[in-house]
Design a protein around this motif. Sequence first.
Motif, mmCIF file in Angstrom:
data_model
loop_
_atom_site.group_PDB
_atom_site.id
_atom_site.type_symbol
_atom_site.label_atom_id
_atom_site.label_comp_id
_atom_site.label_asym_id
_atom_site.label_seq_id
_atom_site.Cartn_x
_atom_site.Cartn_y
_atom_site.Cartn_z
ATOM 1 N N LEU A 1 -102.995 -10.218 46.817
ATOM 2 C CA LEU A 1 -102.469 -11.378 46.104
ATOM 3 C C LEU A 1 -102.827 -11.334 44.634
ATOM 4 O O LEU A 1 -102.032 -11.673 43.769
ATOM 5 N N LYS A 2 -104.042 -10.881 44.335
ATOM 6 C CA LYS A 2 -104.434 -10.768 42.926
ATOM 7 C C LYS A 2 -103.574 -9.749 42.201
ATOM 8 O O LYS A 2 -103.189 -9.929 41.062
ATOM 9 N N GLY A 3 -103.258 -8.647 42.862
ATOM 10 C CA GLY A 3 -102.438 -7.626 42.237
ATOM 11 C C GLY A 3 -101.020 -8.095 41.989
ATOM 12 O O GLY A 3 -100.366 -7.653 41.055
ATOM 13 N N GLU A 4 -100.508 -9.025 42.816
ATOM 14 C CA GLU A 4 -99.143 -9.495 42.674
ATOM 15 C C GLU A 4 -99.045 -10.745 41.809
ATOM 16 O O GLU A 4 -97.948 -11.214 41.523
ATOM 17 N N SER A 5 -100.169 -11.305 41.366
ATOM 18 C CA SER A 5 -100.126 -12.558 40.636
ATOM 19 C C SER A 5 -99.371 -12.419 39.321
ATOM 20 O O SER A 5 -98.615 -13.317 38.942
ATOM 21 N N ALA A 6 -99.567 -11.321 38.601
ATOM 22 C CA ALA A 6 -98.852 -11.113 37.341
ATOM 23 C C ALA A 6 -97.353 -11.067 37.583
ATOM 24 O O ALA A 6 -96.566 -11.697 36.869
ATOM 25 N N LEU A 7 -96.932 -10.335 38.614
ATOM 26 C CA LEU A 7 -95.512 -10.241 38.928
ATOM 27 C C LEU A 7 -94.946 -11.601 39.326
ATOM 28 O O LEU A 7 -93.857 -11.990 38.880
ATOM 29 N N GLN A 8 -95.693 -12.342 40.134
ATOM 30 C CA GLN A 8 -95.211 -13.643 40.590
ATOM 31 C C GLN A 8 -95.071 -14.626 39.434
ATOM 32 O O GLN A 8 -94.080 -15.355 39.335
ATOM 33 N N ARG A 9 -96.050 -14.641 38.526
ATOM 34 C CA ARG A 9 -96.010 -15.589 37.412
ATOM 35 C C ARG A 9 -94.880 -15.266 36.449
ATOM 36 O O ARG A 9 -94.180 -16.163 35.965
#
Length: 682
Positions: A341-349
Amino acid sequence: MPQILYYLFVYIYILYIYVLYIYILCLVKLCIGMIDAGKAYNTANRQFVNGIQELAQTSAKDVVIETPYTKLTPEFIMARFQQSLSAHLRNGIAVRRDLRKFKEAKKQFDKVSEEKEAALSKNAQAPRNKQHEVEEATSILIATRKCFRHIVLDYVLQVRATVFMPVFQLDQLVMDSTKERKDMEMKHSTIQQKDFSNDDTKLEYNVDAENGIVMEGYLFKRASNAFKTWNRRWFSIQNNQLVYQKKFKDNPTVVVEDLRLCTVKHCEDIERRFCFEVVSPTKSCMMQADSEKLRQAWIKAVQNSIATAFRDKAEDAEMERKSSASSGSLDSGGEVKERSLKGESALQRVMAIGGNSSCCDCGQPEPCWASINLSITLCIQCSGIHRSLGVHFSKVRSLTLDSWEPELLKLMCELGNGVINNIYEARREELGARKPQPGDPRHEVEAYIKAKYVERRFVQRLSEDEIRQKVSALSKQDKPLSGCSDARPSGGPSASASSGDSGEDLEVFCEPKQLTPGLQLYWASFSRSMPDMAEALAHGAEVNWTNTDHDNRTPLIMAVHGGSLASCEFLLQNSASVNQQDNLGRGPLHHATLLGHTGQVCLFLKRGANQNAADVENQTPLSIAVKAANADIVTLLRLAKMNEEMRESEGLYSQSGDETYQDIFQDFSQMASNDPDKLNRY
């Protein structure tokens, strides 16, 4: 005297007779040996024939075996021996003759090879601004290449005739040699008609090559020594690396270990022609091709290799993520899931911003790349094209593979594809330009992207009246336009200045003297209007423009007074100078310290701001922070100073700082980007 001559003559004659006698004895001995050998041969031959006849007699009842043996008479065997001996003698003479021709052909081949290397070096050294030298070197090179091809054909023919043909097949050798000579004559005539302005060996990029080498060939490489000498080396692209060899059997020397970290660009600012440069974060390699066609082929190959390396890495990361997710479901602690989830947070935001769910340039869904200075999302193909434009146009980063600093992630959430396309594609429909679609050929997409960002062909140009209206509106802004959450003193420009800026007044100039895009960028930076800042840059605003009517302040200094961390990051990503000073000798770090903007101080220190610079009042940022009793900024400045001294003491190749220093700055960055109110304690 005559008597002495007589005795001398007699002595010489006797010596001659003695030598002749010795030779005769040797000859007689050889004759005796030959006779003995003949007798032994006759005896052996007779025994051999007798043995065959005896074998024939024992097989008298078998007609199939008896008939061949009875034909092996002594006369038949002697005749065959003489024929074989004669053939070997003729073959031996032919081989000696061919060996002599082979040596001559090799000598000519070596000579022409040296002449070709000399012609290549002379052509490479021809300066681009001296056309007569270029034409002369090119003519010599073309003539040498033709001569080299002729000699190569002769050399290959001679090698085949000398080495690869068995000597006992003389008749077949003559026939094959005649046929090959005719074939070579046809190739010689073809050489005369061929254009040798480009002597290309392998120009195609083959990602599926069996040996893993997708591109290879000779290039000139500029050495990194003080003399900057140029050497011809054999380069190849393999395993996502750029390597070269001095000699064929030498171990490859790695120029670039990971092509994902590189960019490639043309070099037209040096004297030599056909040069290009591969740039990595740690070094650059200047190379020169033999022609413009070869240079374009190598640049395209490097660009394709970069894109392929990113795609392969992304696929591996996706597989690893899926594998980690499946194995993480068995983990009671849930650590794997949390990391995912931390790795995907930039993409999600970033994807939550309007228009970012598809590529900004071609519309490909689910883009995983971004241009950080333009604040847009891109697909893998468009990201490779953006990378080839150079970092002064676009800085590409992966949304899934790279780490994202808080300020940079905040910047990416401020603009987005919709805002940027409204600026850079404002006149696209009016001009009838077609926007690329997913799956379009790369060259069409590349042409569109260059027209959009490099030539800025679709940007709507502003008149002086329009610039005047924008500047007037921006300079009168009393609140942020971009929805930032950064802390900012309320009450307009004068209130912003009064919070520690020694009472300086940011007076609004309703009738400015300089109606330029730079003035629009200047006031947009203060008003924190990110779309207006992007529009000003698209119109050609100089990011380090100075307002002569306002103490030579820059847009970055005005962004500090506006209180927006994202505005400062946007200007820095577009090459704003972090150390440019105004008339009072104050740079952005001075102003951020005077205003107590801790997040901006942290940002400028990370970007290499000079904290030892003093203004006209001989104040450094540290002395200003101590005077204002701002503990956070004092802590940051002292930590940065200690880290700088530590690096100097460790030498040239020391790291950027220890973990404690990095962690503290990371914490301040997170707080300034996500919870700025906590920095207003003092």
